[in-house]
Design a protein around this motif. Sequence first.
Motif, PDB file in Angstrom:
ATOM      1  N   PRO A   1      43.934  30.554  34.251  1.00 18.75           N
ATOM      2  CA  PRO A   1      44.780  29.918  35.405  1.00 18.75           C
ATOM      3  C   PRO A   1      45.687  31.139  35.686  1.00 18.75           C
ATOM      4  O   PRO A   1      46.372  31.867  34.804  1.00 18.75           O
ATOM      5  N   MET A   2      45.948  31.335  37.035  1.00 16.48           N
ATOM      6  CA  MET A   2      46.977  32.401  37.252  1.00 16.48           C
ATOM      7  C   MET A   2      48.382  31.977  37.482  1.00 16.48           C
ATOM      8  O   MET A   2      48.421  30.969  38.208  1.00 16.48           O
ATOM      9  N   ILE A   3      48.993  32.686  36.542  1.00 19.78           N
ATOM     10  CA  ILE A   3      50.519  31.890  36.380  1.00 19.78           C
ATOM     11  C   ILE A   3      51.510  32.982  37.060  1.00 19.78           C
ATOM     12  O   ILE A   3      52.789  32.914  36.631  1.00 19.78           O
ATOM     13  N   LYS A   4      50.783  34.047  37.773  1.00 21.58           N
ATOM     14  CA  LYS A   4      51.691  35.295  38.309  1.00 21.58           C
ATOM     15  C   LYS A   4      52.774  34.477  39.231  1.00 21.58           C
ATOM     16  O   LYS A   4      52.600  33.389  39.725  1.00 21.58           O
ATOM     17  N   ALA A   5      53.925  35.444  39.612  1.00 25.54           N
ATOM     18  CA  ALA A   5      54.679  35.170  40.557  1.00 25.54           C
ATOM     19  C   ALA A   5      55.663  33.668  40.094  1.00 25.54           C
ATOM     20  O   ALA A   5      55.494  32.687  41.151  1.00 25.54           O
TER      21      ALA A   5
ATOM     22  N   ALA B   1      54.190  31.307  38.455  1.00 23.26           N
ATOM     23  CA  ALA B   1      53.221  30.248  38.435  1.00 23.26           C
ATOM     24  C   ALA B   1      53.452  29.863  39.894  1.00 23.26           C
ATOM     25  O   ALA B   1      53.644  28.500  40.343  1.00 23.26           O
ATOM     26  N   TYR B   2      53.188  30.737  40.894  1.00 20.05           N
ATOM     27  CA  TYR B   2      53.303  30.347  42.436  1.00 20.05           C
ATOM     28  C   TYR B   2      54.397  29.604  42.765  1.00 20.05           C
ATOM     29  O   TYR B   2      54.368  28.633  43.428  1.00 20.05           O
ATOM     30  N   GLY B   3      55.412  29.844  42.025  1.00 22.74           N
ATOM     31  CA  GLY B   3      56.920  29.307  42.480  1.00 22.74           C
ATOM     32  C   GLY B   3      57.311  27.836  41.696  1.00 22.74           C
ATOM     33  O   GLY B   3      58.144  27.395  41.768  1.00 22.74           O
TER      34      GLY B   3
ATOM     35  N   GLY C   1      39.214  46.765  47.812  1.00 25.61           N
ATOM     36  CA  GLY C   1      39.656  48.051  48.348  1.00 25.61           C
ATOM     37  C   GLY C   1      41.121  47.671  48.019  1.00 25.61           C
ATOM     38  O   GLY C   1      42.088  48.193  48.621  1.00 25.61           O
ATOM     39  N   ARG C   2      41.318  47.368  46.798  1.00 25.02           N
ATOM     40  CA  ARG C   2      42.572  47.663  46.017  1.00 25.02           C
ATOM     41  C   ARG C   2      42.851  48.080  44.702  1.00 25.02           C
ATOM     42  O   ARG C   2      43.454  49.394  44.645  1.00 25.02           O
ATOM     43  N   LEU C   3      42.343  47.407  43.747  1.00 28.63           N
ATOM     44  CA  LEU C   3      42.409  47.939  42.370  1.00 28.63           C
ATOM     45  C   LEU C   3      41.125  47.817  41.832  1.00 28.63           C
ATOM     46  O   LEU C   3      40.299  47.023  42.156  1.00 28.63           O
TER      47      LEU C   3
ATOM     48  N   THR D   1      35.783  41.500  38.486  1.00 33.86           N
ATOM     49  CA  THR D   1      36.212  41.742  40.112  1.00 33.86           C
ATOM     50  C   THR D   1      36.967  40.951  40.685  1.00 33.86           C
ATOM     51  O   THR D   1      37.165  39.471  40.184  1.00 33.86           O
ATOM     52  N   HIS D   2      37.698  41.110  41.964  1.00 33.02           N
ATOM     53  CA  HIS D   2      38.323  40.163  42.497  1.00 33.02           C
ATOM     54  C   HIS D   2      37.660  39.863  43.948  1.00 33.02           C
ATOM     55  O   HIS D   2      37.257  40.928  44.732  1.00 33.02           O
ATOM     56  N   LEU D   3      37.371  38.745  44.209  1.00 34.92           N
ATOM     57  CA  LEU D   3      36.860  38.482  45.601  1.00 34.92           C
ATOM     58  C   LEU D   3      37.675  38.599  46.537  1.00 34.92           C
ATOM     59  O   LEU D   3      38.811  37.671  46.448  1.00 34.92           O
TER      60      LEU D   3
ATOM     61  N   LEU E   1      35.660  34.346  39.437  1.00 30.57           N
ATOM     62  CA  LEU E   1      35.857  33.288  40.508  1.00 30.57           C
ATOM     63  C   LEU E   1      37.202  32.721  40.431  1.00 30.57           C
ATOM     64  O   LEU E   1      37.810  32.387  39.516  1.00 30.57           O
ATOM     65  N   ASN E   2      37.953  33.115  41.788  1.00 34.67           N
ATOM     66  CA  ASN E   2      39.172  32.334  42.044  1.00 34.67           C
ATOM     67  C   ASN E   2      38.746  31.100  42.617  1.00 34.67           C
ATOM     68  O   ASN E   2      37.706  30.374  42.288  1.00 34.67           O
ATOM     69  N   SER E   3      39.812  30.325  43.091  1.00 33.66           N
ATOM     70  CA  SER E   3      39.855  29.115  43.445  1.00 33.66           C
ATOM     71  C   SER E   3      38.634  28.857  44.534  1.00 33.66           C
ATOM     72  O   SER E   3      37.712  27.826  44.430  1.00 33.66           O
ATOM     73  N   ALA E   4      38.521  29.725  45.379  1.00 31.24           N
ATOM     74  CA  ALA E   4      37.353  29.483  46.596  1.00 31.24           C
ATOM     75  C   ALA E   4      36.109  29.635  45.863  1.00 31.24           C
ATOM     76  O   ALA E   4      35.194  28.801  46.363  1.00 31.24           O
TER      77      ALA E   4
ATOM     78  N   LEU F   1      36.184  32.257  35.097  1.00 29.43           N
ATOM     79  CA  LEU F   1      37.023  31.984  36.396  1.00 29.43           C
ATOM     80  C   LEU F   1      38.498  32.287  36.212  1.00 29.43           C
ATOM     81  O   LEU F   1      39.239  32.243  35.068  1.00 29.43           O
ATOM     82  N   ARG F   2      39.256  32.387  37.265  1.00 24.96           N
ATOM     83  CA  ARG F   2      40.677  32.635  37.165  1.00 24.96           C
ATOM     84  C   ARG F   2      41.308  31.986  38.360  1.00 24.96           C
ATOM     85  O   ARG F   2      41.611  32.708  39.378  1.00 24.96           O
ATOM     86  N   PRO F   3      41.513  30.750  38.262  1.00 24.73           N
ATOM     87  CA  PRO F   3      41.783  29.816  39.409  1.00 24.73           C
ATOM     88  C   PRO F   3      43.254  29.944  39.716  1.00 24.73           C
ATOM     89  O   PRO F   3      44.131  30.020  38.592  1.00 24.73           O
ATOM     90  N   GLY F   4      43.579  29.937  40.846  1.00 22.33           N
ATOM     91  CA  GLY F   4      45.107  30.185  41.091  1.00 22.33           C
ATOM     92  C   GLY F   4      45.575  28.794  41.887  1.00 22.33           C
ATOM     93  O   GLY F   4      45.937  27.733  41.300  1.00 22.33           O
ATOM     94  N   LEU F   5      45.424  29.073  43.280  1.00 25.44           N
ATOM     95  CA  LEU F   5      45.884  27.945  44.288  1.00 25.44           C
ATOM     96  C   LEU F   5      45.402  26.498  43.777  1.00 25.44           C
ATOM     97  O   LEU F   5      46.246  25.448  43.746  1.00 25.44           O
ATOM     98  N   MET F   6      44.250  26.583  43.370  1.00 24.75           N
ATOM     99  CA  MET F   6      43.594  24.949  43.168  1.00 24.75           C
ATOM    100  C   MET F   6      44.342  24.113  41.960  1.00 24.75           C
ATOM    101  O   MET F   6      44.507  23.065  41.962  1.00 24.75           O
TER     102      MET F   6
ATOM    103  N   THR G   1      49.022  29.250  52.445  1.00 28.66           N
ATOM    104  CA  THR G   1      49.462  28.187  51.310  1.00 28.66           C
ATOM    105  C   THR G   1      50.173  28.833  50.267  1.00 28.66           C
ATOM    106  O   THR G   1      51.221  28.272  49.776  1.00 28.66           O
ATOM    107  N   TRP G   2      49.557  29.878  49.847  1.00 31.09           N
ATOM    108  CA  TRP G   2      50.164  30.624  48.740  1.00 31.09           C
ATOM    109  C   TRP G   2      51.483  31.400  48.894  1.00 31.09           C
ATOM    110  O   TRP G   2      52.332  31.173  47.944  1.00 31.09           O
ATOM    111  N   GLU G   3      51.723  31.603  50.186  1.00 28.30           N
ATOM    112  CA  GLU G   3      52.920  32.014  50.679  1.00 28.30           C
ATOM    113  C   GLU G   3      54.147  30.962  50.518  1.00 28.30           C
ATOM    114  O   GLU G   3      55.222  31.341  50.070  1.00 28.30           O
TER     115      GLU G   3
HETATM  116  C1  LIG Z   1      43.309  39.005  40.272  1.00 26.18           C
HETATM  117  C2  LIG Z   1      43.276  37.752  40.801  1.00 26.18           C
HETATM  118  N1  LIG Z   1      42.547  36.849  40.237  1.00 26.18           N
HETATM  119  C3  LIG Z   1      42.759  35.433  40.807  1.00 26.18           C
HETATM  120  C4  LIG Z   1      43.654  34.972  41.774  1.00 26.18           C
HETATM  121  C5  LIG Z   1      43.816  33.728  42.141  1.00 26.18           C
HETATM  122  O1  LIG Z   1      43.524  33.301  43.377  1.00 26.18           O
HETATM  123  P1  LIG Z   1      43.438  32.047  44.099  1.00 26.18           P
HETATM  124  O2  LIG Z   1      45.064  31.633  44.131  1.00 26.18           O
HETATM  125  O3  LIG Z   1      42.913  32.058  45.311  1.00 26.18           O
HETATM  126  O4  LIG Z   1      42.726  31.069  43.261  1.00 26.18           O
HETATM  127  C6  LIG Z   1      44.385  36.002  42.261  1.00 26.18           C
HETATM  128  C7  LIG Z   1      45.346  35.630  43.261  1.00 26.18           C
HETATM  129  O5  LIG Z   1      46.091  36.236  43.967  1.00 26.18           O
HETATM  130  C8  LIG Z   1      44.389  37.327  41.588  1.00 26.18           C
HETATM  131  O6  LIG Z   1      44.926  38.205  42.451  1.00 26.18           O
END
Ligand SMILES: Cc1ncc(COP(=O)(O)O)c(C=O)c1O
Length: 394
Positions: free
Chosen positions: A35-39, A41-43, A132-134, A161-163, A200-203, A230-235, A374-376
């Motif tokens: 689970p992505m808990i950066k920022a 944890a999305y606030g 096209g980022r990192l 990789t990041h989708l 795999l992110n959320s989408a 998987l690296r789910p954030g938003l979901m 929604t992320w913002e």
């Molecule tokens: C590297 C990386 N992986 C996964 C995610 C999670 O994406 P999402 O919130 O669309 O599931 C992010 C979010 O920006 C990200 O930067």
Amino acid sequence: MEIYRKTFAEINLDHLAHNIRVLQNAFPNAPFMCPMIKANAYGHGDIQLAKCLEKLGIQHLGVCLIEEGLSLREAGVKAEVLVFGGFDREGASKIMQFQLTPVVSSWEQLDHLEAAATTSVPMHLKFDTGMGRLGFSPSEAQKLFDRLWQNKKIRLKALLTHLYQADDAQAEDGSTSAQLRQLHQVSLLFKPFQIFCHALNSAGALNLMCCEREKNIKENHPLLLQNWGLRPGLMIYGYSPLDASARQICDLKPVMTLKSVASNFRFMKIGESVSYGGTWTAKRESVIAVVPIGYADGYHRILSNQSFALFNGFRVPVVGNVCMDYLMLDITDAVKGSDLGLLKNQEVTLFGFDSQGGFLSAEELAKKNSHSITWEILTSVGERVPRIYTGSGA
Ligand SMILES: Cc1ncc(COP(=O)(O)O)c(C=O)c1O
């Protein structure tokens, strides 16, 4: 925490647990669930969420900054914490000192890690397959293999990789399929390392769930090329990035509700205006509620005269310009026949669930009103808004 202003974000840990269970049930054999808990944890509050996620059996957590990783460690979080952002030599030392796991995206970062390493450092290797980022170009895979194979200082654990447009993940000829094919190709070269890949992110995750439920996916579809991590954030925060039809796939529960109160009322005659610039003028005798939340709290000014809130069981419009600390609502229809004295300091829900069973989606604020995402909306909720945690997260 003492709260003198009744504006807060309610974070429902039971909803978080529900969303995590949706994922765990859908992907019981995933090699990696991070689970992505950066920022923050999305606030939502990263330390509290990290601790709740650990209790739910989550072993990996994703942050962007080393600072975010350090604060989790200082709070006693034991899970493996992946740092996705960049770092220099000093950062590499901190990463090791606090046993964080770096995601390496450049040769420079590899140099820093090797220079700072005292033992074998675990790390993940990122490839840029279209964002096209990192990340490294897939064309650098062989050179990376040579650098990392039997390297005593760096231990490769995974590729990623990041989708960039995972809404299209169901299409075999879409951008996501192309990205996954590229990472898969790279992973064949790295086979001797016996590692896994995550993408795999959320989408991406939701699209795979859709395909599997509808059983309309071919064996050689890129989503099935391997058991993707998987690296789910938003979901996990209860929102889907997919459109309405695909969203039915699982019932996610929004975790954050942003609340305040109607702290006082104003009675406007026809022609009188509200807030800076007088951008809203009463066309009838109107009752206005003043709500102590503003753009300094993350309620975007661009929502002025655009959005709604929930009050007394009604959807009521935000009128006039949103101020730094306040916004105003036209509650004329919502208070007809009511005793205003009883409605003073009554709950106002800016998004999320009200106590009368109503719901206003953060996604609606994002899409219809401010052309945001929604992320913002979630990550914008300001630091001075206290987070209040409900539920056990069990
Ligand atoms: C590297 C990386 N992986 C996964 C995610 C999670 O994406 P999402 O919130 O669309 O599931 C992010 C979010 O920006 C990200 O930067």
